[in-house]
Every structure is written in structure tokens, then in C-alpha cells.
Design a protein around this motif. Structure first.
Motif, PDB file in Angstrom:
ATOM      1  N   CYS A  18       1.007  -1.172   0.157  1.00  0.00           N
ATOM      2  CA  CYS A  18      -0.104  -0.210   0.185  1.00  0.00           C
ATOM      3  C   CYS A  18       0.700   1.488  -0.050  1.00  0.00           C
ATOM      4  O   CYS A  18       0.187   2.080  -0.231  1.00  0.00           O
ATOM      5  CB  CYS A  18      -0.961   0.044   1.119  1.00  0.00           C
ATOM      6  SG  CYS A  18      -2.388  -1.051   1.157  1.00  0.00           S
ATOM      7  N   LEU A  20       3.500   1.797  -1.420  1.00  0.00           N
ATOM      8  CA  LEU A  20       3.729   2.090  -3.184  1.00  0.00           C
ATOM      9  C   LEU A  20       2.146   2.423  -3.657  1.00  0.00           C
ATOM     10  O   LEU A  20       1.969   3.776  -4.745  1.00  0.00           O
ATOM     11  CB  LEU A  20       3.756   0.969  -3.992  1.00  0.00           C
ATOM     12  CG  LEU A  20       5.546   0.490  -3.855  1.00  0.00           C
ATOM     13  CD1 LEU A  20       5.674  -0.908  -5.020  1.00  0.00           C
ATOM     14  CD2 LEU A  20       6.101   1.526  -5.049  1.00  0.00           C
ATOM     15  N   LEU A  21       1.322   2.439  -3.227  1.00  0.00           N
ATOM     16  CA  LEU A  21       0.419   2.556  -3.864  1.00  0.00           C
ATOM     17  C   LEU A  21       0.054   4.226  -3.639  1.00  0.00           C
ATOM     18  O   LEU A  21      -0.407   5.297  -4.216  1.00  0.00           O
ATOM     19  CB  LEU A  21      -1.062   1.488  -3.404  1.00  0.00           C
ATOM     20  CG  LEU A  21      -2.450   2.484  -4.165  1.00  0.00           C
ATOM     21  CD1 LEU A  21      -2.721   1.631  -5.332  1.00  0.00           C
ATOM     22  CD2 LEU A  21      -3.119   2.350  -3.147  1.00  0.00           C
ATOM     23  N   VAL A  22       0.133   4.127  -1.571  1.00  0.00           N
ATOM     24  CA  VAL A  22       0.215   5.633  -1.459  1.00  0.00           C
ATOM     25  C   VAL A  22       0.966   7.051  -2.169  1.00  0.00           C
ATOM     26  O   VAL A  22       0.164   7.902  -2.878  1.00  0.00           O
ATOM     27  CB  VAL A  22      -0.334   5.636  -0.083  1.00  0.00           C
ATOM     28  CG1 VAL A  22       0.119   6.957   1.053  1.00  0.00           C
ATOM     29  CG2 VAL A  22      -1.091   5.277   0.816  1.00  0.00           C
ATOM     30  N   PHE A  24       2.344   6.629  -5.260  1.00  0.00           N
ATOM     31  CA  PHE A  24       1.444   7.278  -6.731  1.00  0.00           C
ATOM     32  C   PHE A  24      -0.058   7.681  -6.530  1.00  0.00           C
ATOM     33  O   PHE A  24       0.212   7.997  -7.975  1.00  0.00           O
ATOM     34  CB  PHE A  24       2.168   6.648  -7.448  1.00  0.00           C
ATOM     35  CG  PHE A  24       4.343   6.428  -7.458  1.00  0.00           C
ATOM     36  CD1 PHE A  24       4.820   7.667  -8.465  1.00  0.00           C
ATOM     37  CD2 PHE A  24       4.798   5.227  -6.809  1.00  0.00           C
ATOM     38  CE1 PHE A  24       6.310   7.349  -8.446  1.00  0.00           C
ATOM     39  CE2 PHE A  24       6.002   5.357  -6.570  1.00  0.00           C
ATOM     40  CZ  PHE A  24       6.645   6.224  -8.143  1.00  0.00           C
ATOM     41  N   THR A  25      -0.272   8.006  -5.610  1.00  0.00           N
ATOM     42  CA  THR A  25      -1.843   8.076  -5.847  1.00  0.00           C
ATOM     43  C   THR A  25      -2.264   9.473  -4.927  1.00  0.00           C
ATOM     44  O   THR A  25      -2.629  10.363  -5.368  1.00  0.00           O
ATOM     45  CB  THR A  25      -3.041   7.062  -5.934  1.00  0.00           C
ATOM     46  OG1 THR A  25      -2.409   5.934  -6.660  1.00  0.00           O
ATOM     47  CG2 THR A  25      -4.036   7.130  -5.915  1.00  0.00           C
ATOM     48  N   HIS A  26      -1.952   9.340  -3.172  1.00  0.00           N
ATOM     49  CA  HIS A  26      -2.334  10.141  -2.518  1.00  0.00           C
ATOM     50  C   HIS A  26      -1.720  10.880  -2.366  1.00  0.00           C
ATOM     51  O   HIS A  26      -1.943  12.300  -2.510  1.00  0.00           O
ATOM     52  CB  HIS A  26      -3.316   8.981  -0.809  1.00  0.00           C
ATOM     53  CG  HIS A  26      -3.763   7.693  -1.731  1.00  0.00           C
ATOM     54  ND1 HIS A  26      -3.421   7.293  -1.760  1.00  0.00           N
ATOM     55  CD2 HIS A  26      -4.870   8.292  -1.503  1.00  0.00           C
ATOM     56  CE1 HIS A  26      -4.627   5.806  -1.552  1.00  0.00           C
ATOM     57  NE2 HIS A  26      -5.284   6.443  -1.653  1.00  0.00           N
ATOM     58  N   PHE A  27      -0.296  10.917  -2.272  1.00  0.00           N
ATOM     59  CA  PHE A  27       0.933  11.704  -1.870  1.00  0.00           C
ATOM     60  C   PHE A  27       0.891  12.532  -2.862  1.00  0.00           C
ATOM     61  O   PHE A  27       0.600  13.884  -3.263  1.00  0.00           O
ATOM     62  CB  PHE A  27       1.689  10.768  -2.222  1.00  0.00           C
ATOM     63  CG  PHE A  27       2.938  12.047  -1.921  1.00  0.00           C
ATOM     64  CD1 PHE A  27       3.382  12.660  -0.939  1.00  0.00           C
ATOM     65  CD2 PHE A  27       4.829  11.814  -3.085  1.00  0.00           C
ATOM     66  CE1 PHE A  27       4.373  13.785  -0.677  1.00  0.00           C
ATOM     67  CE2 PHE A  27       5.129  12.773  -3.125  1.00  0.00           C
ATOM     68  CZ  PHE A  27       5.180  13.262  -2.109  1.00  0.00           C
ATOM     69  N   PRO A  28       0.643  12.514  -4.570  1.00  0.00           N
ATOM     70  CA  PRO A  28       1.188  13.066  -5.754  1.00  0.00           C
ATOM     71  C   PRO A  28      -0.662  13.787  -5.127  1.00  0.00           C
ATOM     72  O   PRO A  28      -0.415  15.393  -6.131  1.00  0.00           O
ATOM     73  CB  PRO A  28       1.309  12.101  -6.945  1.00  0.00           C
ATOM     74  CG  PRO A  28       0.663  10.994  -6.452  1.00  0.00           C
ATOM     75  CD  PRO A  28       0.631  10.953  -4.949  1.00  0.00           C
ATOM     76  N   ALA A  29      -2.147  13.271  -5.615  1.00  0.00           N
ATOM     77  CA  ALA A  29      -2.794  14.338  -5.329  1.00  0.00           C
ATOM     78  C   ALA A  29      -2.785  15.225  -4.386  1.00  0.00           C
ATOM     79  O   ALA A  29      -3.169  16.066  -4.833  1.00  0.00           O
ATOM     80  CB  ALA A  29      -3.817  12.699  -5.148  1.00  0.00           C
ATOM     81  N   LYS A  31       0.386  16.489  -3.038  1.00  0.00           N
ATOM     82  CA  LYS A  31       0.592  17.184  -3.476  1.00  0.00           C
ATOM     83  C   LYS A  31       0.269  18.504  -4.642  1.00  0.00           C
ATOM     84  O   LYS A  31       1.230  19.173  -3.844  1.00  0.00           O
ATOM     85  CB  LYS A  31       2.514  16.134  -3.604  1.00  0.00           C
ATOM     86  CG  LYS A  31       3.352  17.224  -3.569  1.00  0.00           C
ATOM     87  CD  LYS A  31       4.706  15.993  -3.392  1.00  0.00           C
ATOM     88  CE  LYS A  31       6.115  16.469  -4.030  1.00  0.00           C
ATOM     89  NZ  LYS A  31       5.528  16.654  -5.737  1.00  0.00           N
ATOM     90  N   ALA A  32      -0.240  18.094  -5.285  1.00  0.00           N
ATOM     91  CA  ALA A  32      -0.276  19.049  -6.034  1.00  0.00           C
ATOM     92  C   ALA A  32      -1.568  20.262  -5.827  1.00  0.00           C
ATOM     93  O   ALA A  32      -1.346  20.593  -5.849  1.00  0.00           O
ATOM     94  CB  ALA A  32      -1.777  18.354  -7.434  1.00  0.00           C
TER      95      ALA A  32
ATOM     96  N   LEU B 117      -2.296  11.436 -12.680  1.00  0.00           N
ATOM     97  CA  LEU B 117      -1.213  12.647 -11.919  1.00  0.00           C
ATOM     98  C   LEU B 117      -0.024  12.579 -12.524  1.00  0.00           C
ATOM     99  O   LEU B 117       1.748  12.812 -11.488  1.00  0.00           O
ATOM    100  CB  LEU B 117      -1.450  11.904 -10.542  1.00  0.00           C
ATOM    101  CG  LEU B 117      -2.694  11.736 -10.002  1.00  0.00           C
ATOM    102  CD1 LEU B 117      -2.887  10.444  -9.133  1.00  0.00           C
ATOM    103  CD2 LEU B 117      -3.013  12.978  -9.335  1.00  0.00           C
ATOM    104  N   GLU B 120       2.735  15.804 -10.372  1.00  0.00           N
ATOM    105  CA  GLU B 120       3.615  15.243  -9.258  1.00  0.00           C
ATOM    106  C   GLU B 120       4.996  14.222  -9.711  1.00  0.00           C
ATOM    107  O   GLU B 120       5.197  13.817  -9.075  1.00  0.00           O
ATOM    108  CB  GLU B 120       2.062  15.060  -8.261  1.00  0.00           C
ATOM    109  CG  GLU B 120       1.907  16.672  -8.122  1.00  0.00           C
ATOM    110  CD  GLU B 120       2.887  17.345  -8.057  1.00  0.00           C
ATOM    111  OE1 GLU B 120       3.846  17.348  -7.132  1.00  0.00           O
ATOM    112  OE2 GLU B 120       2.093  18.731  -7.895  1.00  0.00           O
ATOM    113  N   ASN B 121       3.488  12.875 -10.340  1.00  0.00           N
ATOM    114  CA  ASN B 121       4.527  11.828 -10.234  1.00  0.00           C
ATOM    115  C   ASN B 121       5.826  11.828 -11.085  1.00  0.00           C
ATOM    116  O   ASN B 121       6.714  11.699 -10.082  1.00  0.00           O
ATOM    117  CB  ASN B 121       3.808  10.550 -10.867  1.00  0.00           C
ATOM    118  CG  ASN B 121       2.371  10.027  -9.650  1.00  0.00           C
ATOM    119  OD1 ASN B 121       2.674  10.193  -8.641  1.00  0.00           O
ATOM    120  ND2 ASN B 121       1.777   8.834 -10.583  1.00  0.00           N
ATOM    121  N   THR B 143       1.114  -1.381  -7.960  1.00  0.00           N
ATOM    122  CA  THR B 143      -0.160  -1.821  -7.077  1.00  0.00           C
ATOM    123  C   THR B 143      -1.311  -1.429  -7.797  1.00  0.00           C
ATOM    124  O   THR B 143      -1.242  -0.165  -8.428  1.00  0.00           O
ATOM    125  CB  THR B 143      -0.156  -1.242  -5.500  1.00  0.00           C
ATOM    126  OG1 THR B 143       0.912  -0.562  -5.216  1.00  0.00           O
ATOM    127  CG2 THR B 143      -0.718  -2.426  -4.689  1.00  0.00           C
TER     128      THR B 143
END
Lengths: 291, 270
Positions: A18, A20-22, A24-29, A31-32, B117, B120-121, B143
Motif C-alpha cells: 500500500c 507504493l499505492l499511496v 503514486f496516488t494519494h501523495f501526488p494528489a 502534493k498537487a 497525476l 506530480e508523479n 500496485t
């Protein structure tokens, strides 16, 4: 079951995958969102907090307005058309005509191709003079149209490509749904004297509703996140007439190197998708009736 | 009588629609297999040729692009299968605090997917120095919420008695996963694998952003570079390259047509 999870197992089963998922999904959202309050750093000064400046730019951005209108037209134009065609294709393929497997292949093949390949095929199809579109027009004595080079036709041409690529995939889902409709329902309706058209609208179509909702949601999300054909065929042009939101984000960030505004536009995108999801849940709650 | 006429009319409609639908692709095939001067000139006895394919193959390092794509989709697939299995197993077999909230947290990725994304990615990748690498392309996709969802649904249908029987025989958690859950989910693994492979074979925008050098380019990016860099390029070559890069998928589809369609249906119906 419902066993307790030891800390070691928790780490391997949940935390590692998870994170990894965070990342590249929650963190970048998030951070944006943070970056949208800062401006771009340059070689002689670091980035600094600018509050809502980027959002002011966003509200005054005429190009963005055009892009949003384009995205709206694109979504409203492609999604229902692709769904209607997919239902039609599924009914035809399901009717056991001769050469059904060849038809199914013809409808489904575009779905298998990468969007880049589809874009190349259509780039050639639309090519003024040499392309098949031009040749068909001239066969009927009509003048050749530069479909991708005119502001009036570029967005429409992109929508045709998207429908061509996606309808076949949706057809598969409808085919599955059609085959699960019990024949006795149709027999009963026929016994009551209903014609084929009436049976379709009053028996078949309501039973396809869960499929339609599933397909519509996927098609709508795809309309926002697939812009490969724009990159290959028009680069949003001429004068932004075929630019969509994700393409605009790509252009602003990697073309103009404006990462701060790119982050702000990403926030807008997430908000739009969030609203779509909320509407979707609301509709699912009220309308869908899964058995 | 009118029933029969209706059927004939419908069959004609079906045939016409299928033919129109196939036109752009057939036109591309025509051009790829004929010399340049016949590319927009339909003569039934125009000579067939394979030279467009050999020329396109020599003009750009397509073999390298293919290799990169294979490395990319293998990395993503293997990571997906392992990581999604672990998470799904935890959600189905164990009870822990905030499981429900954590699950919805994971499902967020279905909506806010890596495709939107990119800004940011990309910044994250440059911070850790992984731009212009194949692992960099793969990272955001390792994942997958979709895979976790699919496997969780499947694992929930595994009879508890099987799990308990294995435990009584002294099997560890890992053994139970490997001998009870994984074998029963085999069709779902196959279905997910096909969807994942076709998605990542086709993915374009993110690899385009991340890669700069030919050494790491996947086939889709390589194709777009080939078709745009030299502006004076012949259409017959572009079409040959387009068909060539999609041929593996098309051939695989023709061979496994029945399974492909069945699997797409299975993954679609939740």
C-alpha cells in the motif's frame, strides 16, 4: 476466519504494497494541492507561497475555458454515441446472422489496438487528398476537407476516433448482458402480442440498465483520462479547438514547463472526477437494481 | 414473410456496419502491403510487397522497443500479481481495525489513477532519479486497486472450510495462501493478466513523458517518434510500422479470441 493480523504480517501484506499505492496516488494528489499555492522556482529565486494566485490565473484563463467546453462536448458527444452503437452491435452480433464472428472481430479489433496505432490509422484516413475520407468525398463529387486542420471539424474528428476505439469494448459487456436475459421473458412478451421493437424497449433495455451504468461510468472516466490521440493527431490544435483537459495539463507542464499551474490544473481535474464519482454513487444508489 | 424480410434487412445493416467499421483498418493494411504509388490508388491487381515492413524495421530500433515493452509489461504484471494478492489476502482473511476505511482508501485509485497525476508523479520520479528508466515507467502501476478489488472478490468466495482444514493440518498463513486461495483464483489471474498486458502494451502518455532515450522507449512511444520525427515520411511506412507494432496483440487476439472475449466480460462484470 477473521483472524488477528500480527505486526509482521501486517507489514508484508498491507504496509509494503500500500505504501507504493499511496506514493503514486494519494501523495501526488495532495502534493498537487500544496504546490498549487506556490509559484515556480527559477534559477535565481526559490519558489514562494503565493496563496490563491494560481487559482486566480485559472479563473481568468480563456484557453482553459475553451478546453473545458471542449471536454464537455467530447464527453457528452462520445459517451452516449458509443453506448448506443455498442448496444446496436451487441444486438446484431447476438442475432446469429451468417459471418457473426467476422463482424464481432471487426467491431472488437479497434479495442485491442493501442490508441497510438489507432491515431496513426485515422491520421492517414483523414489525410487531405490521399486519405480514404477525402477519396470518398471526391467519389461523391464533394470537395476534400482538411478534417484535422480546421477549427470547426478537429474536435468532431477526435470524437469519431474515440467512438471507433471504444464502442467494441462496450459491445462485449452488452453481449454478456444480453446472453444472461432469460428467453422466457421475451417469449412471454411475445405471447402478449408485443412486437420486436416493443420487446426491446420494454423488456431488454431495462434489463441492460446495470450494464449501461457500469459502461457509462467507465466511458466517462476514460473520456477524461485518454488523450493519446490528441497528442499524436492534432496536439490540441488548430488554436486549441481539439484540446482536452488532460492534454492541456500535459501541454502546460511539459511544453511550457509551468509545473505550478500544472499542479493547479491537476487539482481541478481531481475535483471534476470527484464530482463525477459522487454523482455516480448517487445514481447507483437510486437506480441500479442488481439481483 | 415480413419476419423474414426484417431479418434480411437487419443482416444487411449488420454487414454494412461491420464493413464500415473495418474500413480504416483495412485501408491501413492495403497501404502497408503495396508500393507507395498504390497507397491511395485501388487497382485490384496492384503488386503486393513486404518492403514497407523491412524498410520500417530498418529505419528505427523496433526490436529494442519490443524488448522494452516486454520488460515493462512483465515487471508490472509480476508486481501486480504478487502485491495485489497480498493485499487482497489481508482484507479477506484477517480482521483488523479500520479495514473498511483502508479498503475505500485503496479504491480511490480506481478514480484518481496515475494517468491524471502525471505532473506530480514526474516530479517524484525526478527527485529519486528514475526518469528515463523502464522501472520509472512501471512504478506508479506496481500496485493496482483494480487488481486488489478483483482478487478480494474472488478470495471471498473461497469456502472457509478449506482454509480451516488446511490450518488443522498445520499449514502456515503462506501455505494456506499458496495451496488454497491462489489455485482457486486461477481464472481470475488469467483474466486480470490479459487486461493488464493489453493496458500496458497500449499505454502511451506516461511513458512518453518519462522516457527520453531510445534505450528505454516502449513500442507505443517508439512508433509515435518514428511517425513524426521525419516529417517527409511515406504513409506506407507509417502504416507498416503501425501494423508491425500491433501485430503481436492482433495475432494473440486471433488465437485466443474466445478466451479474450470471455475474460474481458468476466473482468467487466463486477
Amino acid at each position: 476466519m477473521n483472524m488477528r493480523l500480527s505486526y509482521g504480517m501486517r507489514l508484508i501484506l498491507l504496509v509494503l504494497p500500500c505504501s507504493l499505492l499511496v506514493a503514486f496516488t494519494h501523495f501526488p494528489a495532495l502534493k498537487a494541492l500544496l504546490n498549487s499555492f506556490w509559484n515556480n522556482a527559477s534559477s535565481f529565486r526559490p519558489s514562494r507561497f503565493v496563496g490563491l494566485d494560481n487559482y486566480e490565473t485559472l479563473l481568468e484563463d480563456d484557453k482553459l475555458m475553451q478546453v473545458l467546453v471542449n471536454s464537455l462536448i467530447y464527453a457528452i458527444g462520445t459517451v452516449p454515441l458509443a453506448i448506443a452503437l455498442a448496444i446496436g452491435m451487441a444486438l446484431l452480433v447476438n442475432s446469429k446472422f451468417p459471418a457473426t464472428s467476422l463482424m464481432r472481430l471487426s467491431f472488437f479489433l479497434p479495442t485491442m489496438l493501442p490508441m497510438v496505432a489507432v491515431a496513426n490509422i485515422w491520421l492517414f484516413f483523414y489525410a487531405p487528398g490521399i486519405g480514404l475520407a477525402s477519396q470518398i468525398l471526391s467519389f461523391f463529387g464533394l470537395p476534400s476537407i482538411n478534417f484535422l486542420g480546421r477549427t470547426e471539424t478537429s474536435l468532431f474528428s477526435m470524437m469519431v476516433v474515440a467512438v471507433w476505439k471504444e464502442a467494441g469494448l462496450f459491445m462485449i459487456f452488452y453481449l454478456a448482458a444480453l446472453q444472461s436475459i432469460p428467453t422466457n421473458l421475451k417469449d412471454a412478451a411475445r405471447l402478449e402480442g408485443a412486437g420486436s421493437v416493443r420487446i426491446f424497449f420494454d423488456v431488454v433495455l431495462p434489463l441492460l440498465r446495470p450494464t449501461t451504468i457500469f459502461v457509462a461510468v467507465n466511458a466517462l472516466i476514460n473520456a477524461f483520462r485518454l488523450v493519446d490521440h490528441i497528442v499524436v493527431m492534432t496536439r490540441g490544435g488548430p488554436s486549441n479547438s481539439s484540446s482536452l483537459l488532460l492534454y492541456y495539463i500535459y501541454e502546460v507542464t511539459f511544453g511550457f514547463r509551468d509545473f505550478a499551474y500544472g499542479a493547479t490544473l491537476t487539482v481541478l481535474m481531481v475535483v471534476i472526477l470527484g464530482i463525477l464519482a459522487a454523482v455516480q454513487f448517487w445514481i447507483l444508489d437510486r437506480k441500479a437494481h442488481y439481483q | 414473410m415480413s419476419q423474414g424480410l426484417n431479418r434480411i434487412a437487419l443482416a444487411t445493416l449488420a454487414f454494412v456496419l461491420a464493413a464500415v467499421w473495418g474500413l480504416p483498418f483495412l485501408y491501413s493494411i492495403w497501404t502497408a502491403f503495396h508500393p507507395e504509388k498504390y497507397s491511395a490508388n485501388f487497382v485490384w491487381n496492384a503488386p503486393l510487397t513486404l518492403s514497407n515492413f523491412t524498410e520500417a524495421w530498418k529505419a528505427a530500433p523496433f526490436a529494442l522497443y519490443f524488448l522494452n515493452t516486454v520488460i515493462l509489461i512483465t515487471t508490472v504484471l509480476v508486481a501486480n500479481l504478487i502485491l495485489c494478492t497480498l493485499v487482497a489476502y489481508a482484507f479477506v482473511r484477517y480482521r483488523f481495525r479500520w479495514a473498511g476505511i483502508l479498503f475505500s482508501f485503496v479504491m480511490v485509485q480506481l478514480l484518481i489513477s496515475p494517468e491524471i497525476l502525471i505532473v506530480e508523479n514526474y516530479l517524484t520520479l525526478s527527485t529519486i532519479g528514475l526518469t528515463d528508466t523502464i522501472i520509472g515507467i512501471a512504478l506508479p502501476y506496481l500496485t493496482s486497486a483494480f487488481g486488489i478489488f478483483l482478487l478480494r472478490q474472488t478470495f471471498m468466495t473461497v469456502p472457509k472450510s478449506l482454509d480451516e482444514a488446511a490450518q488443522i493440518e498445520g499449514a502456515s498463513a503462506w501455505r494456506v495462501l499458496w495451496t488454497v486461495y491462489v489455485p482457486l483464483a486461477r481464472p481470475v489471474y488469467l483474466a486480470y493478466g490479459l487486461v493488464s498486458i493489453s493496458f500496458h502494451w497500449n499505454n502511451f502518455l506516461w511513458p512518453l513523458i518519462v522516457t527520453n532515450s531510445p534505450e528505454v522507449r516502449p513500442v507505443t512511444v517508439g512508433l509515435s517518434v518514428f511517425a513524426t520525427v521525419e516529417s517527409g515520411i511515406e504513409w506506407s511506412l507509417v502504416n507498416a510500422a503501425t501494423l508491425m507494432t500491433t501485430a503481436p496483440l492482433i495475432i494473440a487476439f486471433l488465437i485466443f479470441q474466445r478466451q479474450f472475449v470471455a475474460n474481458f466480460m468476466r473482468t467487466g462484470i463486477k
